[in-house]
Design a protein around this motif. Structure first.
Motif, short mmCIF file in Angstrom:
data_model
loop_
_atom_site.label_atom_id
_atom_site.label_comp_id
_atom_site.label_asym_id
_atom_site.label_seq_id
_atom_site.Cartn_x
_atom_site.Cartn_y
_atom_site.Cartn_z
N ILE A 45 81.78 -13.31 -30.92
CA ILE A 45 82.17 -12.05 -30.28
C ILE A 45 82.19 -10.90 -31.28
N LEU A 46 82.77 -11.14 -32.46
CA LEU A 46 82.97 -10.06 -33.43
C LEU A 46 81.72 -9.78 -34.28
N LEU A 47 80.83 -10.77 -34.40
CA LEU A 47 79.58 -10.58 -35.16
C LEU A 47 78.39 -11.04 -34.32
N PRO A 48 78.07 -10.31 -33.26
CA PRO A 48 76.96 -10.75 -32.39
C PRO A 48 75.59 -10.69 -33.06
N GLN A 49 75.47 -9.90 -34.15
CA GLN A 49 74.19 -9.74 -34.84
C GLN A 49 73.96 -10.80 -35.92
N LEU A 50 74.81 -11.82 -35.97
CA LEU A 50 74.72 -12.86 -37.00
C LEU A 50 73.38 -13.60 -36.92
N ARG A 51 72.73 -13.77 -38.08
CA ARG A 51 71.46 -14.50 -38.14
C ARG A 51 71.68 -15.88 -38.74
N GLU A 52 70.80 -16.82 -38.38
CA GLU A 52 70.91 -18.20 -38.85
C GLU A 52 69.68 -18.57 -39.66
N ASP A 53 69.88 -19.37 -40.71
CA ASP A 53 68.77 -19.78 -41.57
C ASP A 53 69.03 -21.19 -42.09
N VAL A 54 68.10 -22.10 -41.84
CA VAL A 54 68.25 -23.49 -42.29
C VAL A 54 67.82 -23.59 -43.75
N VAL A 55 68.68 -24.14 -44.60
CA VAL A 55 68.39 -24.29 -46.03
C VAL A 55 67.64 -25.59 -46.27
N THR A 56 68.24 -26.71 -45.86
CA THR A 56 67.60 -28.02 -46.05
C THR A 56 67.92 -28.94 -44.89
N ILE A 57 67.00 -29.85 -44.62
CA ILE A 57 67.24 -30.97 -43.70
C ILE A 57 66.73 -32.22 -44.41
N LYS A 58 67.60 -33.19 -44.60
CA LYS A 58 67.16 -34.40 -45.29
C LYS A 58 67.73 -35.64 -44.61
N MET A 59 67.02 -36.75 -44.79
CA MET A 59 67.48 -38.02 -44.23
C MET A 59 68.37 -38.72 -45.25
N ILE A 60 69.50 -39.21 -44.78
CA ILE A 60 70.40 -39.98 -45.64
C ILE A 60 70.58 -41.37 -45.04
N GLN A 61 70.74 -42.35 -45.90
CA GLN A 61 70.86 -43.73 -45.44
C GLN A 61 72.14 -44.37 -45.97
N LYS A 62 72.71 -45.22 -45.14
CA LYS A 62 73.95 -45.91 -45.51
C LYS A 62 73.81 -47.38 -45.14
N MET A 63 74.15 -48.25 -46.08
CA MET A 63 74.07 -49.69 -45.83
C MET A 63 75.37 -50.17 -45.19
N THR A 64 75.26 -50.79 -44.03
CA THR A 64 76.41 -51.36 -43.33
C THR A 64 76.20 -52.86 -43.14
N ALA A 65 77.19 -53.51 -42.54
CA ALA A 65 77.09 -54.96 -42.31
C ALA A 65 75.93 -55.30 -41.38
N SER A 66 75.59 -54.37 -40.49
CA SER A 66 74.50 -54.61 -39.53
C SER A 66 73.14 -54.13 -40.05
N GLY A 67 73.12 -53.58 -41.27
CA GLY A 67 71.86 -53.11 -41.84
C GLY A 67 71.94 -51.65 -42.23
N GLN A 68 70.78 -51.06 -42.50
CA GLN A 68 70.73 -49.66 -42.90
C GLN A 68 70.89 -48.73 -41.71
N ARG A 69 71.72 -47.70 -41.89
CA ARG A 69 71.87 -46.66 -40.87
C ARG A 69 71.31 -45.36 -41.42
N SER A 70 70.41 -44.75 -40.67
CA SER A 70 69.80 -43.49 -41.10
C SER A 70 70.35 -42.34 -40.28
N ARG A 71 70.67 -41.26 -40.97
CA ARG A 71 71.12 -40.04 -40.30
C ARG A 71 70.48 -38.84 -40.99
N PHE A 72 70.60 -37.69 -40.35
CA PHE A 72 70.06 -36.46 -40.91
C PHE A 72 71.20 -35.54 -41.32
N LYS A 73 71.01 -34.87 -42.45
CA LYS A 73 71.99 -33.89 -42.93
C LYS A 73 71.33 -32.52 -43.00
N ALA A 74 71.98 -31.53 -42.39
CA ALA A 74 71.45 -30.16 -42.39
C ALA A 74 72.42 -29.23 -43.11
#
Length: 203
Positions: A45-74
């Motif tokens: 409401i207070l900053l309607p002219q706000l612009r957005e810009d993506v810096v990075t998107i990368k895949m991250i992986q985590k090992m769990t008991a059921s195997g590798q879990r992949s997620r994305f970090k932005a």
């Protein structure tokens, strides 16, 4: 659903949100009184002219008991002339990760102090910063130095991305540490710009 329609349907959950929706407080008073923004709709409401810009998107992986879990970090920037926010979020898909990061970035928006602190220039403009500032995130340290008009942004590409979004046109910089880590470099730059307010008592 359009942004205007979303704002009309928004039901504030905080006292600050109620004041903003009723038009009883503006962004300047929020920052002057160090009020915490906990709802992204306040910034919408207070900053309607706000612009957005993506810096990075990368895949991250985590090992769990059921195997590798992949997620994305932005990592996302939001800003307009004189304001800037940075947010990071994770999700199983790219789209939700970006949307979460945008929401977090809106909650971190702060005013950016501009001026002309360059001895070589000495004008009364607001094309650079008023004095040297330092920032840190992880192993990355950065020093931003006021530059005269016409120099441009003499810094790394990710730092340029941050400075352009908040309206700074001329600057010199020095960086230390593992600057290949884009997220830490962006957050260190944001930290440096926030630190300028430690010496400013008239936000």
């Amino acid at each position: 659903m359009s942004r205007i329609r979303e704002e009309e349907l928004w039901i504030p959950k905080t006292k600050l949100g109620e004041l903003v929706k009723e038009g009883l407080i503006d962004l300047k008073r929020i920052f002057q009184n160090n009020l915490v923004v906990k709802e992204k709709e306040i910034i919408d409401i207070l900053l309607p002219q706000l612009r957005e810009d993506v810096v990075t998107i990368k895949m991250i992986q985590k090992m769990t008991a059921s195997g590798q879990r992949s997620r994305f970090k932005a990592v996302v920037l939001v800003g307009s002339d004189g304001f800037l926010g940075v947010g990071a979020a994770k999700s199983r898909e790219v789209g939700p990760a970006i949307r979460k990061a945008i929401d977090k970035a809106k909650l971190s928006v702060v005013p950016i102090l501009t001026g002309c602190g360059s001895k070589e220039c000495g004008c009364d403009g607001s094309h650079t910063i008023p004095f040297r500032v330092n920032g840190k995130c992880g192993s990355v340290r950065i020093q931003l130095i006021p530059a005269p008009a016409g120099v441009g942004l003499a810094c790394a590409d990710k730092v340029k991305q941050v400075l352009k979004l908040c309206g700074i046109e001329d600057i010199w910089s020095k960086t230390f540490g593992d600057t290949r880590t884009s997220e830490n470099l962006v957050k260190a730059t944001f930290d440096a710009l926030k630190n300028a307010h430690k010496f400013n008592f008239n936000i």
